[in-house]
Write a protein that holds these residues in place. Structure first.
Motif, short mmCIF file in Angstrom:
data_model
loop_
_atom_site.label_atom_id
_atom_site.label_comp_id
_atom_site.label_asym_id
_atom_site.label_seq_id
_atom_site.Cartn_x
_atom_site.Cartn_y
_atom_site.Cartn_z
N VAL A 134 0.83 -1.21 0.00
CA VAL A 134 0.00 0.00 0.00
C VAL A 134 0.87 1.26 0.00
O VAL A 134 0.64 2.19 -0.77
N SER A 135 1.87 1.27 0.84
CA SER A 135 2.75 2.43 0.94
C SER A 135 3.48 2.68 -0.38
O SER A 135 3.54 3.81 -0.88
N ARG A 136 4.01 1.63 -0.98
CA ARG A 136 4.73 1.75 -2.24
C ARG A 136 3.78 2.19 -3.36
O ARG A 136 4.13 3.02 -4.21
N SER A 137 2.56 1.65 -3.36
CA SER A 137 1.57 2.05 -4.37
C SER A 137 1.28 3.54 -4.28
O SER A 137 1.21 4.23 -5.31
N ALA A 138 1.11 4.03 -3.07
CA ALA A 138 0.84 5.46 -2.87
C ALA A 138 2.02 6.30 -3.33
O ALA A 138 1.84 7.33 -3.99
N GLU A 139 3.23 5.88 -2.99
CA GLU A 139 4.43 6.62 -3.41
C GLU A 139 4.52 6.71 -4.93
O GLU A 139 4.79 7.78 -5.48
N ILE A 140 4.28 5.60 -5.60
CA ILE A 140 4.35 5.57 -7.06
C ILE A 140 3.28 6.48 -7.65
O ILE A 140 3.54 7.29 -8.54
N PHE A 141 2.05 6.36 -7.16
CA PHE A 141 0.96 7.17 -7.71
C PHE A 141 1.20 8.66 -7.46
O PHE A 141 0.96 9.48 -8.35
N GLU A 142 1.67 9.02 -6.28
CA GLU A 142 1.91 10.43 -5.98
C GLU A 142 3.02 11.00 -6.84
O GLU A 142 2.96 12.16 -7.25
N ALA A 143 4.04 10.19 -7.17
CA ALA A 143 5.14 10.64 -8.01
C ALA A 143 4.78 10.59 -9.50
O ALA A 143 5.33 11.34 -10.30
N GLU A 144 3.87 9.70 -9.83
CA GLU A 144 3.55 9.44 -11.24
C GLU A 144 2.05 9.17 -11.39
O GLU A 144 1.63 8.02 -11.56
N PRO A 145 1.21 10.21 -11.36
CA PRO A 145 -0.24 10.02 -11.39
C PRO A 145 -0.78 9.29 -12.62
O PRO A 145 -1.86 8.74 -12.59
N ASP A 146 -0.01 9.27 -13.71
CA ASP A 146 -0.46 8.56 -14.92
C ASP A 146 -0.12 7.07 -14.88
O ASP A 146 -0.49 6.34 -15.79
N ASN A 147 0.57 6.62 -13.85
CA ASN A 147 0.96 5.21 -13.78
C ASN A 147 -0.23 4.27 -13.97
O ASN A 147 -0.18 3.40 -14.83
N PRO A 148 -1.32 4.38 -13.22
CA PRO A 148 -2.43 3.44 -13.41
C PRO A 148 -3.17 3.63 -14.72
O PRO A 148 -3.74 2.69 -15.26
N VAL A 149 -3.15 4.83 -15.28
CA VAL A 149 -3.83 5.08 -16.55
C VAL A 149 -3.15 4.26 -17.64
O VAL A 149 -3.82 3.58 -18.44
N ARG A 150 -1.84 4.29 -17.69
CA ARG A 150 -1.11 3.54 -18.71
C ARG A 150 -1.37 2.05 -18.59
O ARG A 150 -1.55 1.35 -19.58
N TYR A 151 -1.41 1.53 -17.37
CA TYR A 151 -1.67 0.11 -17.18
C TYR A 151 -3.08 -0.26 -17.66
O TYR A 151 -3.27 -1.21 -18.40
N LYS A 152 -4.06 0.51 -17.26
CA LYS A 152 -5.43 0.20 -17.63
C LYS A 152 -5.66 0.33 -19.13
O LYS A 152 -6.49 -0.35 -19.69
N GLN A 153 -4.89 1.18 -19.80
CA GLN A 153 -5.04 1.34 -21.24
C GLN A 153 -4.17 0.35 -22.01
O GLN A 153 -4.19 0.31 -23.22
#
Length: 155
Positions: A134-153
Motif C-alpha cells: 500500500v505504501s509503495r503504491s501510494a508513493e508511485i501514484f503520488e510521483a507518477e499520477p499517470d501510472n495506473p492510466v497507462r496500465y489500464k489502457q
C-alpha cells in the motif's frame, strides 16, 4: 450475483456486520500506510462505461479510460466485499507489471490475480507485506499520477 447494497462509506461498512471488523482493520492499515490517498465511496460504474460495476471503498482516484475514449473515475486502491471473501484491487504498476505480483508470495492471501488479491480475514494476511504494498503504491501514484492510466489502457 452478489451485490453490496450501500450508498455511502458508512452504509458500506455496515452492509455485512460479520465482516465489518475485517473491513475496518484493513481500512485502518491503508489509511495509515497511504494517508495521501483520499478515501471515498466508489459507487461502481454504470453499465456501458469503463470499469467494474461493483461498489467498493476507494483510496485515491484517477480517470480510467478505454480505447473508445470513455472515461470514469476509478480508485488507485479499492477494497471490496465479495460474496465469500474480501478483495483488494491495486491499479499501480512497477516496470509495467501490476504491483501486486511483487508482493503475492508474501501477502498470505488465498487468491492472487494480476492486480488484486482476496482473503477471508485480515488476520490471515501478512500485515507488514500489505503495508509495504500500500505504501509503495501510494508513493508511485503520488510521483507518477499517470501510472495506473497507462496500465489500464494497456500502454
Amino acid at each position: 450475483m452478489f451485490q453490496v447494497r450501500a450508498d455511502s462509506l458508512d452504509s458500506y461498512f455496515e452492509f455485512d456486520p460479520q465482516r465489518r471488523d475485517e473491513l475496518e482493520a484493513i481500512d485502518g492499515l491503508i489509511r495509515r500506510a497511504a494517508p495521501g490517498l483520499r478515501r471515498y465511496f466508489h459507487e461502481g460504474t454504470p453499465a456501458g462505461q469503463a470499469g467494474m460495476r461493483m461498489k467498493m471503498i476507494g483510496y485515491g482516484q484517477f480517470l480510467y479510460a478505454i480505447r473508445s475514449g470513455k472515461q470514469t473515475p476509478w480508485p488507485v486502491i479499492g477494497l471490496a466485499l465479495q460474496k465469500n471473501y474480501i478483495s483488494l484491487y491495486c491499479a499501480v504498476t512497477v516496470d509495467g507489471h501490476p504491483i501486486t505480483t511483487l508482493y503475492a508470495d508474501r501477502l498470505g492471501a488465498f487468491r492472487v490475480g494480476r492486480n488484486n488479491f482476496s482473503f477471508d480475514r485480515f488476520s490471515d494476511l501478512n500485515a507488514d507485506a500489505l503495508e509495504a504494498l500500500v505504501s509503495r503504491s501510494a508513493e508511485i501514484f503520488e510521483a507518477e499520477p499517470d501510472n495506473p492510466v497507462r496500465y489500464k489502457q494497456g500502454a
